[in-house]
Scaffold this active site. Structure first.
Site, mmCIF file in Angstrom:
data_model
loop_
_atom_site.group_PDB
_atom_site.id
_atom_site.type_symbol
_atom_site.label_atom_id
_atom_site.label_comp_id
_atom_site.label_asym_id
_atom_site.label_seq_id
_atom_site.Cartn_x
_atom_site.Cartn_y
_atom_site.Cartn_z
ATOM 1 C CG HIS A 85 -0.571 0.306 2.504
ATOM 2 N ND1 HIS A 85 -0.426 1.589 2.987
ATOM 3 C CD2 HIS A 85 -0.261 -0.507 3.540
ATOM 4 C CE1 HIS A 85 -0.049 1.548 4.262
ATOM 5 N NE2 HIS A 85 0.080 0.290 4.624
ATOM 6 C CD GLU A 125 -3.285 -1.040 5.026
ATOM 7 O OE1 GLU A 125 -3.188 -2.038 5.736
ATOM 8 O OE2 GLU A 125 -3.087 0.119 5.455
ATOM 9 C CD GLU A 126 -2.381 2.916 7.114
ATOM 10 O OE1 GLU A 126 -3.115 2.398 7.964
ATOM 11 O OE2 GLU A 126 -1.136 2.787 7.103
ATOM 12 C CG ASP A 134 1.422 -2.794 5.483
ATOM 13 O OD1 ASP A 134 2.076 -1.758 5.722
ATOM 14 O OD2 ASP A 134 0.215 -2.934 5.795
ATOM 15 C CG HIS A 166 -0.958 4.138 12.069
ATOM 16 N ND1 HIS A 166 -2.137 3.433 12.215
ATOM 17 C CD2 HIS A 166 -0.389 3.672 10.919
ATOM 18 C CE1 HIS A 166 -2.268 2.592 11.193
ATOM 19 N NE2 HIS A 166 -1.218 2.713 10.400
HETATM 20 N N1 PHE Z 1 -1.690 -2.922 7.820
HETATM 21 C C1 PHE Z 1 -1.263 -2.269 9.041
HETATM 22 C C2 PHE Z 1 -1.204 -0.782 8.753
HETATM 23 O O1 PHE Z 1 -0.968 -0.385 7.627
HETATM 24 C C3 PHE Z 1 0.065 -2.727 9.522
HETATM 25 C C4 PHE Z 1 0.169 -4.187 9.637
HETATM 26 C C5 PHE Z 1 0.737 -4.916 8.616
HETATM 27 C C6 PHE Z 1 -0.288 -4.844 10.766
HETATM 28 C C7 PHE Z 1 0.833 -6.292 8.694
HETATM 29 C C8 PHE Z 1 -0.185 -6.229 10.878
HETATM 30 C C9 PHE Z 1 0.378 -6.959 9.833
HETATM 31 O O2 PHE Z 1 -1.398 -0.004 9.630
HETATM 32 ZN ZN ZN Z 2 -0.830 1.718 8.756
HETATM 33 ZN ZN ZN Z 3 0.556 -0.485 6.476
#
Ligand code: PHE
Ligand code: ZN
Ligand code: ZN
Ligand code: ZN
Length: 297
Positions: free
Chosen positions: A85, A131-132, A160, A260
């Protein structure tokens, strides 16, 4: 697989940081820094000879974009997709989450072009939007495929967060070998995990499984029955004492203390983790798509 130059991956991160800085500090869905990020990655791919397309979707009152890049040639009925993403959260520039995965797969794509090879399987790279906001872009993409197009996707590799500052070395647990949490991925996921495990074994770095818990863009793919795999260096979870012993770093501290947050900048990257993961991605791409071992006769 080839050695992916860390300096090139980091140069992409510098560009993504500059884009965020010039656009209110983030690269979030619906914000100008997101589209600027798409344009940066697309420009590099176009110059290298990829066939690129931008798929638009609407979410939360804004237009979102997936960037899809195909390397010409290979068996399109056996397509391997490698994705990350490209959006950040609104709070910051998203350099580890997920500039790291975005930059690493970009540089692997550019290495394919530099070598001028025709992979056995068809190779497609994807940068997902929103994605977020809940895996919106990847979900839109999988939903947009016809049944026939879906059946042609042999594998999806997801990256990711692959440069966390206090890194773990996690592989999506395709075979559910830890026997806990979410079950195994679709048949074939175990092989995708095994290929990545083979790379980390070759460099002497131990790995652990991480569940397919639905937190990243592999989610829509496994829901559609497509085998998936990938690596992850950790988010808000804290490194245990046992993990610090085998991987180094700080016990009792989050894998990514800037997860984040506005401090997820270019300083929020562990170079060793990013380098190992970029090389692991290349190893997987070469072994699964470029020149996979011949099937048993
Ligand atoms: N997808 C989550 C994010 O972008 C991070 C994440 C990735 C968490 C893979 C767990 C496993 O905030
Ligand atoms: Zn994230
Ligand atoms: Zn992420
Ligand atoms: Zn496993």
């Amino acid at each position: 697989g080839p050695n992916i130059p860390l300096a090139n991956v980091k140069a992409h991160l510098t560009q993504l940081q500059s884009i965020a800085t010039a656009n209110g500090g983030n690269r979030a869905h619906g914000q100008p820094g997101y589209l600027a990020s798409v344009n940066y990655v697309r420009g590099r791919l176009d110059a290298a000879g990829y066939t690129t397309a931008v798929q638009s979707f609407s979410y939360g009152g804004a237009t979102g974009y997936n960037l899809i890049a195909d390397w010409p040639g290979g068996d399109t009925t056996n397509t391997v997709i490698v994705g990350a993403h490209l959006d950040s959260v609104a709070a910051g520039p998203g350099i580890n989450d997920n500039g790291s995965g975005s930059a690493a797969i970009l540089e692997v794509a550019l290495e394919v072009a530099r070598q001028g090879i025709t992979p056995t399987r068809h190779l497609r790279f994807a940068w997902w939007g929103a994605e977020e906001r809940g895996l919106i872009g990847s979900d839109f993409y999988v939903d947009s495929l016809s049944a026939a197009a879906r059946a042609n996707i042999e594998a999806y590799y997801n990256f990711d967060m692959v440069g966390s500052p206090n890194p773990g070395y996690f592989l999506y647990d395709g075979d559910n070998s830890d026997g806990t949490g979410a079950g195994p991925g679709p048949a074939g996921s175990a092989l995708l995990e095994a290929v990545l495990a083979e790379y980390f074994t070759s460099i002497g770095v131990p790995t652990e499984g991480t569940d397919f818990d639905g937190r990243s863009d592999y989610g829509p793919f496994i829901a559609a029955g497509i085998p998936a795999g990938g690596t992850f260096t950790g988010a808000e979870g804290r490194k245990t004492a046992a993990q610090a012993t085998k991987w180094g770093g700080s016990s009792g501290v989050a894998y990514d203390v800037c997860y984040h947050r506005s401090c997820d900048t270019t300083t929020n990257i562990n170079d060793t983790a990013l380098d190992r993961n970029a090389d692991a991605i290349a190893y997987a791409v070469w072994n699964v798509a470029v020149s996979p071992p011949a099937p048993p006769a």
